[in-house]
Motif scaffolding. Structure first.
Motif, PDB file in Angstrom:
ATOM      1  N   GLY A   1       0.794  -1.222   0.000  1.00  0.00           N
ATOM      2  CA  GLY A   1       0.000   0.000   0.000  1.00  0.00           C
ATOM      3  C   GLY A   1       0.829   1.276   0.000  1.00  0.00           C
ATOM      4  O   GLY A   1       2.042   1.261  -0.203  1.00  0.00           O
ATOM      5  N   LYS A   2       0.147   2.385   0.287  1.00  0.00           N
ATOM      6  CA  LYS A   2       0.791   3.701   0.230  1.00  0.00           C
ATOM      7  C   LYS A   2       1.695   3.974   1.428  1.00  0.00           C
ATOM      8  O   LYS A   2       2.594   4.810   1.360  1.00  0.00           O
ATOM      9  N   TYR A   3       1.441   3.277   2.548  1.00  0.00           N
ATOM     10  CA  TYR A   3       2.198   3.550   3.769  1.00  0.00           C
ATOM     11  C   TYR A   3       2.742   2.248   4.366  1.00  0.00           C
ATOM     12  O   TYR A   3       2.329   1.824   5.453  1.00  0.00           O
ATOM     13  N   PRO A   4       3.663   1.599   3.665  1.00  0.00           N
ATOM     14  CA  PRO A   4       4.186   0.318   4.166  1.00  0.00           C
ATOM     15  C   PRO A   4       4.967   0.503   5.467  1.00  0.00           C
ATOM     16  O   PRO A   4       5.706   1.481   5.630  1.00  0.00           O
ATOM     17  N   SER A   5       4.777  -0.428   6.386  1.00  0.00           N
ATOM     18  CA  SER A   5       5.448  -0.380   7.686  1.00  0.00           C
ATOM     19  C   SER A   5       6.561  -1.415   7.737  1.00  0.00           C
ATOM     20  O   SER A   5       6.335  -2.598   7.471  1.00  0.00           O
ATOM     21  N   LEU A   6       7.757  -0.983   8.114  1.00  0.00           N
ATOM     22  CA  LEU A   6       8.862  -1.937   8.244  1.00  0.00           C
ATOM     23  C   LEU A   6       8.698  -2.817   9.481  1.00  0.00           C
ATOM     24  O   LEU A   6       9.258  -3.919   9.536  1.00  0.00           O
ATOM     25  N   VAL A   7       7.938  -2.360  10.462  1.00  0.00           N
ATOM     26  CA  VAL A   7       7.622  -3.214  11.615  1.00  0.00           C
ATOM     27  C   VAL A   7       6.757  -4.389  11.149  1.00  0.00           C
ATOM     28  O   VAL A   7       6.994  -5.546  11.511  1.00  0.00           O
ATOM     29  N   ILE A   8       5.757  -4.077  10.326  1.00  0.00           N
ATOM     30  CA  ILE A   8       4.922  -5.143   9.767  1.00  0.00           C
ATOM     31  C   ILE A   8       5.746  -6.032   8.843  1.00  0.00           C
ATOM     32  O   ILE A   8       5.582  -7.260   8.828  1.00  0.00           O
ATOM     33  N   PHE A   9       6.658  -5.438   8.102  1.00  0.00           N
ATOM     34  CA  PHE A   9       7.540  -6.208   7.218  1.00  0.00           C
ATOM     35  C   PHE A   9       8.375  -7.206   8.028  1.00  0.00           C
ATOM     36  O   PHE A   9       8.475  -8.382   7.661  1.00  0.00           O
ATOM     37  N   ASP A  10       8.953  -6.770   9.132  1.00  0.00           N
ATOM     38  CA  ASP A  10       9.755  -7.665   9.976  1.00  0.00           C
ATOM     39  C   ASP A  10       8.877  -8.765  10.592  1.00  0.00           C
ATOM     40  O   ASP A  10       9.306  -9.924  10.699  1.00  0.00           O
ATOM     41  N   THR A  11       7.661  -8.405  10.989  1.00  0.00           N
ATOM     42  CA  THR A  11       6.727  -9.393  11.546  1.00  0.00           C
ATOM     43  C   THR A  11       6.341 -10.416  10.486  1.00  0.00           C
ATOM     44  O   THR A  11       6.276 -11.624  10.756  1.00  0.00           O
ATOM     45  N   TYR A  12       6.077  -9.934   9.300  1.00  0.00           N
ATOM     46  CA  TYR A  12       5.753 -10.789   8.150  1.00  0.00           C
ATOM     47  C   TYR A  12       6.866 -11.811   7.914  1.00  0.00           C
ATOM     48  O   TYR A  12       6.609 -13.012   7.724  1.00  0.00           O
ATOM     49  N   LYS A  13       8.107 -11.348   7.950  1.00  0.00           N
ATOM     50  CA  LYS A  13       9.244 -12.246   7.719  1.00  0.00           C
ATOM     51  C   LYS A  13       9.349 -13.311   8.806  1.00  0.00           C
ATOM     52  O   LYS A  13       9.570 -14.492   8.517  1.00  0.00           O
ATOM     53  N   LEU A  14       9.233 -12.887  10.057  1.00  0.00           N
ATOM     54  CA  LEU A  14       9.334 -13.846  11.167  1.00  0.00           C
ATOM     55  C   LEU A  14       8.213 -14.877  11.098  1.00  0.00           C
ATOM     56  O   LEU A  14       8.456 -16.082  11.263  1.00  0.00           O
ATOM     57  N   CYS A  15       6.998 -14.427  10.831  1.00  0.00           N
ATOM     58  CA  CYS A  15       5.859 -15.359  10.749  1.00  0.00           C
ATOM     59  C   CYS A  15       6.036 -16.326   9.577  1.00  0.00           C
ATOM     60  O   CYS A  15       5.727 -17.521   9.695  1.00  0.00           O
ATOM     61  N   TYR A  16       6.550 -15.829   8.458  1.00  0.00           N
ATOM     62  CA  TYR A  16       6.744 -16.716   7.308  1.00  0.00           C
ATOM     63  C   TYR A  16       7.834 -17.750   7.594  1.00  0.00           C
ATOM     64  O   TYR A  16       7.701 -18.924   7.223  1.00  0.00           O
ATOM     65  N   PHE A  17       8.886 -17.334   8.284  1.00  0.00           N
ATOM     66  CA  PHE A  17       9.947 -18.288   8.620  1.00  0.00           C
ATOM     67  C   PHE A  17       9.408 -19.360   9.569  1.00  0.00           C
ATOM     68  O   PHE A  17       9.733 -20.545   9.425  1.00  0.00           O
ATOM     69  N   CYS A  18       8.587 -18.957  10.526  1.00  0.00           N
ATOM     70  CA  CYS A  18       7.956 -19.931  11.428  1.00  0.00           C
ATOM     71  C   CYS A  18       7.065 -20.884  10.643  1.00  0.00           C
ATOM     72  O   CYS A  18       7.023 -22.093  10.921  1.00  0.00           O
ATOM     73  N   TYR A  19       6.370 -20.351   9.659  1.00  0.00           N
ATOM     74  CA  TYR A  19       5.507 -21.165   8.793  1.00  0.00           C
ATOM     75  C   TYR A  19       6.341 -22.229   8.062  1.00  0.00           C
ATOM     76  O   TYR A  19       5.954 -23.401   7.971  1.00  0.00           O
ATOM     77  N   LEU A  20       7.481 -21.815   7.528  1.00  0.00           N
ATOM     78  CA  LEU A  20       8.353 -22.762   6.828  1.00  0.00           C
ATOM     79  C   LEU A  20       8.846 -23.867   7.756  1.00  0.00           C
ATOM     80  O   LEU A  20       8.887 -25.047   7.385  1.00  0.00           O
ATOM     81  N   GLN A  21       9.212 -23.481   8.975  1.00  0.00           N
ATOM     82  CA  GLN A  21       9.690 -24.453   9.948  1.00  0.00           C
ATOM     83  C   GLN A  21       8.574 -25.428  10.345  1.00  0.00           C
ATOM     84  O   GLN A  21       8.808 -26.622  10.481  1.00  0.00           O
TER      85      GLN A  21
END
Length: 297
Positions: free
Chosen positions: A274-294
Protein backbone atom coordinates in the motif's frame (compact mmCIF):
# COMPACT_ATOMS: atom_id res chain seq x y z
CA UNK A 1 45.55 -3.46 -11.84
CA UNK A 2 41.73 -3.77 -11.53
CA UNK A 3 39.25 -6.34 -12.79
CA UNK A 4 35.70 -5.00 -12.64
CA UNK A 5 33.26 -7.90 -12.34
CA UNK A 6 29.55 -7.53 -13.08
CA UNK A 7 27.01 -10.36 -12.97
CA UNK A 8 23.92 -9.62 -15.06
CA UNK A 9 20.39 -10.94 -14.96
CA UNK A 10 17.79 -9.25 -17.18
CA UNK A 11 19.31 -5.80 -16.81
CA UNK A 12 20.76 -3.28 -19.27
CA UNK A 13 24.30 -2.48 -18.05
CA UNK A 14 25.37 -0.21 -20.90
CA UNK A 15 25.22 3.00 -18.83
CA UNK A 16 27.16 1.41 -15.96
CA UNK A 17 29.86 -0.17 -18.10
CA UNK A 18 30.29 2.91 -20.30
CA UNK A 19 30.74 5.13 -17.24
CA UNK A 20 33.23 2.74 -15.66
CA UNK A 21 35.14 2.40 -18.94
CA UNK A 22 35.44 6.19 -19.21
CA UNK A 23 36.72 6.55 -15.64
CA UNK A 24 39.22 3.70 -16.01
CA UNK A 25 40.53 4.90 -19.38
CA UNK A 26 41.28 8.37 -18.04
CA UNK A 27 43.45 6.91 -15.28
CA UNK A 28 45.58 5.00 -17.79
CA UNK A 29 45.97 1.87 -15.68
CA UNK A 30 45.64 -1.82 -16.45
CA UNK A 31 41.99 -2.82 -16.31
CA UNK A 32 39.30 -5.10 -17.64
CA UNK A 33 35.53 -5.13 -17.24
CA UNK A 34 34.05 -8.62 -17.36
CA UNK A 35 30.30 -9.21 -17.49
CA UNK A 36 28.56 -12.56 -17.37
CA UNK A 37 24.92 -12.60 -18.39
CA UNK A 38 23.51 -15.33 -16.20
CA UNK A 39 20.67 -16.86 -18.19
CA UNK A 40 19.02 -13.55 -19.06
CA UNK A 41 16.22 -13.21 -21.58
CA UNK A 42 16.24 -9.41 -21.78
CA UNK A 43 18.69 -6.75 -23.09
CA UNK A 44 20.97 -9.33 -24.73
CA UNK A 45 21.74 -7.31 -27.84
CA UNK A 46 22.28 -4.07 -25.92
CA UNK A 47 24.71 -5.69 -23.49
CA UNK A 48 26.59 -7.64 -26.15
CA UNK A 49 27.37 -4.36 -27.96
CA UNK A 50 29.62 -3.43 -25.04
CA UNK A 51 32.34 -5.68 -26.46
CA UNK A 52 33.01 -2.97 -29.02
CA UNK A 53 34.78 -1.07 -26.23
CA UNK A 54 38.39 -1.91 -25.44
CA UNK A 55 39.06 -4.22 -22.45
CA UNK A 56 35.42 -5.29 -22.15
CA UNK A 57 34.49 -8.97 -22.00
CA UNK A 58 30.85 -10.01 -22.25
CA UNK A 59 29.83 -13.65 -21.85
CA UNK A 60 26.41 -15.24 -21.96
CA UNK A 61 25.42 -18.32 -20.00
CA UNK A 62 22.31 -20.07 -21.35
CA UNK A 63 21.78 -21.64 -17.94
CA UNK A 64 21.31 -19.53 -14.83
CA UNK A 65 24.06 -20.76 -12.51
CA UNK A 66 23.07 -18.56 -9.57
CA UNK A 67 24.24 -15.49 -7.70
CA UNK A 68 27.09 -17.14 -5.81
CA UNK A 69 28.56 -19.29 -8.56
CA UNK A 70 28.52 -16.57 -11.21
CA UNK A 71 30.54 -14.27 -8.94
CA UNK A 72 33.09 -17.02 -8.30
CA UNK A 73 33.37 -17.64 -12.04
CA UNK A 74 33.95 -13.94 -12.63
CA UNK A 75 36.73 -13.90 -10.03
CA UNK A 76 38.37 -16.97 -11.54
CA UNK A 77 38.47 -15.30 -14.95
CA UNK A 78 39.96 -12.07 -13.58
CA UNK A 79 43.46 -11.21 -14.84
CA UNK A 80 44.29 -8.57 -12.22
CA UNK A 81 44.92 -8.73 -8.48
CA UNK A 82 42.19 -6.31 -7.43
CA UNK A 83 38.57 -7.36 -7.97
CA UNK A 84 35.80 -4.76 -8.00
CA UNK A 85 32.39 -6.43 -7.71
CA UNK A 86 29.39 -4.34 -8.74
CA UNK A 87 25.74 -5.24 -9.14
CA UNK A 88 24.25 -4.64 -12.57
CA UNK A 89 21.62 -2.19 -11.31
CA UNK A 90 23.93 0.44 -9.81
CA UNK A 91 25.79 3.48 -11.14
CA UNK A 92 28.69 5.41 -9.52
CA UNK A 93 27.57 8.55 -7.72
CA UNK A 94 30.86 10.38 -8.39
CA UNK A 95 32.99 10.80 -11.50
CA UNK A 96 35.96 9.97 -9.27
CA UNK A 97 34.54 6.59 -8.23
CA UNK A 98 37.34 4.48 -9.70
CA UNK A 99 39.99 7.03 -8.69
CA UNK A 100 38.78 6.77 -5.08
CA UNK A 101 39.25 3.01 -5.12
CA UNK A 102 42.70 3.36 -6.68
CA UNK A 103 43.64 5.79 -3.90
CA UNK A 104 42.49 3.20 -1.36
CA UNK A 105 44.66 0.56 -3.01
CA UNK A 106 47.75 2.76 -3.03
CA UNK A 107 47.18 3.76 0.61
CA UNK A 108 47.78 0.10 1.50
CA UNK A 109 45.53 0.24 4.59
CA UNK A 110 43.50 -2.84 3.77
CA UNK A 111 42.59 -5.55 1.29
CA UNK A 112 38.78 -5.37 1.44
CA UNK A 113 36.78 -2.16 0.87
CA UNK A 114 33.05 -1.48 0.83
CA UNK A 115 32.06 1.78 -0.84
CA UNK A 116 28.44 1.97 0.27
CA UNK A 117 25.13 2.25 -1.54
CA UNK A 118 22.65 5.09 -1.98
CA UNK A 119 18.97 4.41 -2.55
CA UNK A 120 16.54 7.09 -3.73
CA UNK A 121 14.60 8.86 -0.98
CA UNK A 122 11.48 9.31 -3.06
CA UNK A 123 9.91 7.79 -6.12
CA UNK A 124 6.79 8.50 -8.16
CA UNK A 125 5.79 4.84 -8.64
CA UNK A 126 3.44 3.81 -5.83
CA UNK A 127 4.12 0.16 -6.65
CA UNK A 128 7.71 0.51 -5.37
CA UNK A 129 7.21 2.20 -2.01
CA UNK A 130 8.18 -0.80 0.17
CA UNK A 131 11.58 -1.30 -1.48
CA UNK A 132 12.10 2.46 -1.46
CA UNK A 133 11.45 2.68 2.29
CA UNK A 134 13.56 -0.39 3.05
CA UNK A 135 16.49 0.99 1.06
CA UNK A 136 16.26 4.46 2.58
CA UNK A 137 16.09 3.21 6.20
CA UNK A 138 18.11 -0.02 6.14
CA UNK A 139 20.75 0.51 3.43
CA UNK A 140 21.43 4.28 3.25
CA UNK A 141 23.81 4.14 6.18
CA UNK A 142 26.02 7.12 7.07
CA UNK A 143 29.75 6.45 6.70
CA UNK A 144 30.46 7.16 10.38
CA UNK A 145 27.87 4.55 11.41
CA UNK A 146 29.33 2.04 8.94
CA UNK A 147 32.83 2.58 10.33
CA UNK A 148 31.67 1.67 13.84
CA UNK A 149 30.41 -1.74 12.67
CA UNK A 150 32.16 -2.43 9.35
CA UNK A 151 31.19 -6.09 9.06
CA UNK A 152 27.50 -5.42 9.65
CA UNK A 153 27.31 -2.93 6.80
CA UNK A 154 28.82 -4.91 3.95
CA UNK A 155 27.06 -5.78 0.68
CA UNK A 156 28.33 -7.39 -2.50
CA UNK A 157 26.76 -4.61 -4.58
CA UNK A 158 29.92 -2.45 -4.40
CA UNK A 159 33.11 -3.90 -2.94
CA UNK A 160 36.79 -4.12 -3.80
CA UNK A 161 38.86 -7.10 -2.67
CA UNK A 162 42.37 -8.42 -3.22
CA UNK A 163 42.22 -11.60 -5.28
CA UNK A 164 44.26 -13.71 -2.85
CA UNK A 165 41.82 -12.80 -0.07
CA UNK A 166 38.80 -13.62 -2.21
CA UNK A 167 40.25 -17.00 -3.11
CA UNK A 168 40.40 -17.88 0.59
CA UNK A 169 36.70 -17.25 1.12
CA UNK A 170 34.62 -17.08 -2.09
CA UNK A 171 30.85 -17.11 -2.31
CA UNK A 172 29.33 -20.35 -1.05
CA UNK A 173 28.05 -22.15 -4.14
CA UNK A 174 25.72 -24.34 -2.11
CA UNK A 175 23.51 -21.26 -2.02
CA UNK A 176 21.55 -21.36 -5.25
CA UNK A 177 18.58 -19.19 -4.33
CA UNK A 178 18.56 -15.50 -3.52
CA UNK A 179 19.49 -14.49 0.02
CA UNK A 180 22.25 -14.48 2.65
CA UNK A 181 25.18 -15.06 0.29
CA UNK A 182 26.53 -11.63 1.32
CA UNK A 183 26.15 -12.50 4.99
CA UNK A 184 28.13 -15.75 4.67
CA UNK A 185 30.91 -14.05 2.68
CA UNK A 186 31.13 -11.41 5.40
CA UNK A 187 31.37 -14.07 8.12
CA UNK A 188 34.16 -15.78 6.20
CA UNK A 189 36.04 -12.47 6.13
CA UNK A 190 35.75 -12.35 9.92
CA UNK A 191 36.88 -15.96 10.17
CA UNK A 192 40.10 -15.33 8.23
CA UNK A 193 40.73 -12.11 10.17
CA UNK A 194 40.40 -9.79 7.18
CA UNK A 195 39.00 -6.40 8.15
CA UNK A 196 36.53 -4.49 6.00
CA UNK A 197 37.48 -0.86 5.32
CA UNK A 198 34.40 1.35 4.94
CA UNK A 199 34.68 4.10 2.32
CA UNK A 200 32.44 6.94 1.16
CA UNK A 201 32.49 5.77 -2.46
CA UNK A 202 28.83 5.31 -3.21
CA UNK A 203 26.91 3.73 -6.01
CA UNK A 204 23.32 4.74 -6.68
CA UNK A 205 20.83 1.88 -6.70
CA UNK A 206 18.67 2.12 -9.81
CA UNK A 207 16.95 -1.24 -9.56
CA UNK A 208 14.12 -0.42 -7.16
CA UNK A 209 11.74 -3.38 -7.42
CA UNK A 210 7.97 -3.38 -7.22
CA UNK A 211 6.40 -4.22 -3.87
CA UNK A 212 5.26 -7.60 -5.21
CA UNK A 213 8.72 -8.46 -6.58
CA UNK A 214 10.44 -7.41 -3.35
CA UNK A 215 8.08 -9.54 -1.24
CA UNK A 216 8.68 -12.48 -3.57
CA UNK A 217 12.47 -12.09 -3.18
CA UNK A 218 12.05 -11.73 0.58
CA UNK A 219 10.19 -15.04 0.72
CA UNK A 220 12.88 -16.64 -1.44
CA UNK A 221 15.60 -15.41 0.91
CA UNK A 222 13.76 -16.86 3.91
CA UNK A 223 13.34 -20.17 2.09
CA UNK A 224 17.08 -20.05 1.52
CA UNK A 225 17.68 -19.40 5.22
CA UNK A 226 15.40 -22.33 6.05
CA UNK A 227 17.56 -24.53 3.79
CA UNK A 228 20.79 -23.22 5.34
CA UNK A 229 19.47 -23.86 8.83
CA UNK A 230 18.55 -27.45 7.98
CA UNK A 231 22.03 -27.99 6.52
CA UNK A 232 23.69 -26.65 9.69
CA UNK A 233 25.69 -23.97 7.89
CA UNK A 234 28.26 -22.11 9.98
CA UNK A 235 27.65 -18.60 11.36
CA UNK A 236 23.84 -18.69 11.20
CA UNK A 237 23.54 -17.84 14.88
CA UNK A 238 24.50 -14.28 13.92
CA UNK A 239 21.45 -13.80 11.69
CA UNK A 240 18.94 -11.58 13.47
CA UNK A 241 15.75 -13.25 12.28
CA UNK A 242 17.06 -16.69 13.22
CA UNK A 243 17.87 -15.41 16.72
CA UNK A 244 14.28 -14.14 17.03
CA UNK A 245 12.98 -17.48 15.80
CA UNK A 246 14.97 -19.37 18.43
CA UNK A 247 13.57 -17.09 21.14
CA UNK A 248 10.05 -17.75 19.90
CA UNK A 249 10.85 -21.46 19.78
CA UNK A 250 12.01 -21.43 23.41
CA UNK A 251 8.72 -19.72 24.33
CA UNK A 252 6.77 -22.27 22.25
CA UNK A 253 5.29 -19.52 20.09
CA UNK A 254 6.41 -20.63 16.63
CA UNK A 255 3.20 -22.55 15.89
CA UNK A 256 1.14 -19.50 16.79
CA UNK A 257 3.26 -17.25 14.55
CA UNK A 258 2.94 -19.76 11.73
CA UNK A 259 -0.82 -19.67 12.09
CA UNK A 260 -0.71 -15.88 12.12
CA UNK A 261 1.00 -15.98 8.74
CA UNK A 262 -1.65 -18.28 7.30
CA UNK A 263 -4.48 -16.15 8.70
CA UNK A 264 -3.08 -12.68 8.04
CA UNK A 265 -0.80 -13.03 4.99
CA UNK A 266 -3.28 -11.04 2.93
CA UNK A 267 -3.59 -8.31 5.57
CA UNK A 268 0.19 -8.08 5.92
CA UNK A 269 0.64 -7.76 2.18
CA UNK A 270 -2.16 -5.24 1.89
CA UNK A 271 -0.13 -2.89 4.09
CA UNK A 272 3.21 -3.73 2.50
CA UNK A 273 1.90 -3.13 -1.01
CA UNK A 274 0.00 0.00 0.00
CA UNK A 275 0.79 3.70 0.23
CA UNK A 276 2.20 3.55 3.77
CA UNK A 277 4.19 0.32 4.17
CA UNK A 278 5.45 -0.38 7.69
CA UNK A 279 8.86 -1.94 8.24
CA UNK A 280 7.62 -3.21 11.61
CA UNK A 281 4.92 -5.14 9.77
CA UNK A 282 7.54 -6.21 7.22
CA UNK A 283 9.75 -7.67 9.98
CA UNK A 284 6.73 -9.39 11.55
CA UNK A 285 5.75 -10.79 8.15
CA UNK A 286 9.24 -12.25 7.72
CA UNK A 287 9.33 -13.85 11.17
CA UNK A 288 5.86 -15.36 10.75
CA UNK A 289 6.74 -16.72 7.31
CA UNK A 290 9.95 -18.29 8.62
CA UNK A 291 7.96 -19.93 11.43
CA UNK A 292 5.51 -21.17 8.79
CA UNK A 293 8.35 -22.76 6.83
CA UNK A 294 9.69 -24.45 9.95
CA UNK A 295 6.24 -25.74 10.91
CA UNK A 296 5.71 -27.20 7.43
CA UNK A 297 8.68 -29.49 8.08
Amino acid sequence: MISVLIPIFNYNVTSLVTELHTQLSVLKLGFEITCIDDGSELFLEENKDLEKLENIVYEYSKTNIGRSKVRNVLAKKARYNWLLFLDADVIPVEKGFIKNYVSAITSNVGRVYFGGIKNPNQISDSQKLLRLKYGAERENIDIEVRKKNPYKYFLSSNFLIYKDVFNKIKFDERIEKYGFEDFLLNEELKNVGEKVIQLENLVFHNGIETNAAFLSKTKESLENLHFLNKQNFNYLENIKILSFFKKMESLKLTKLLSQLFVSFEGAFESNLKGKYPSLVIFDTYKLCYFCYLQQKD
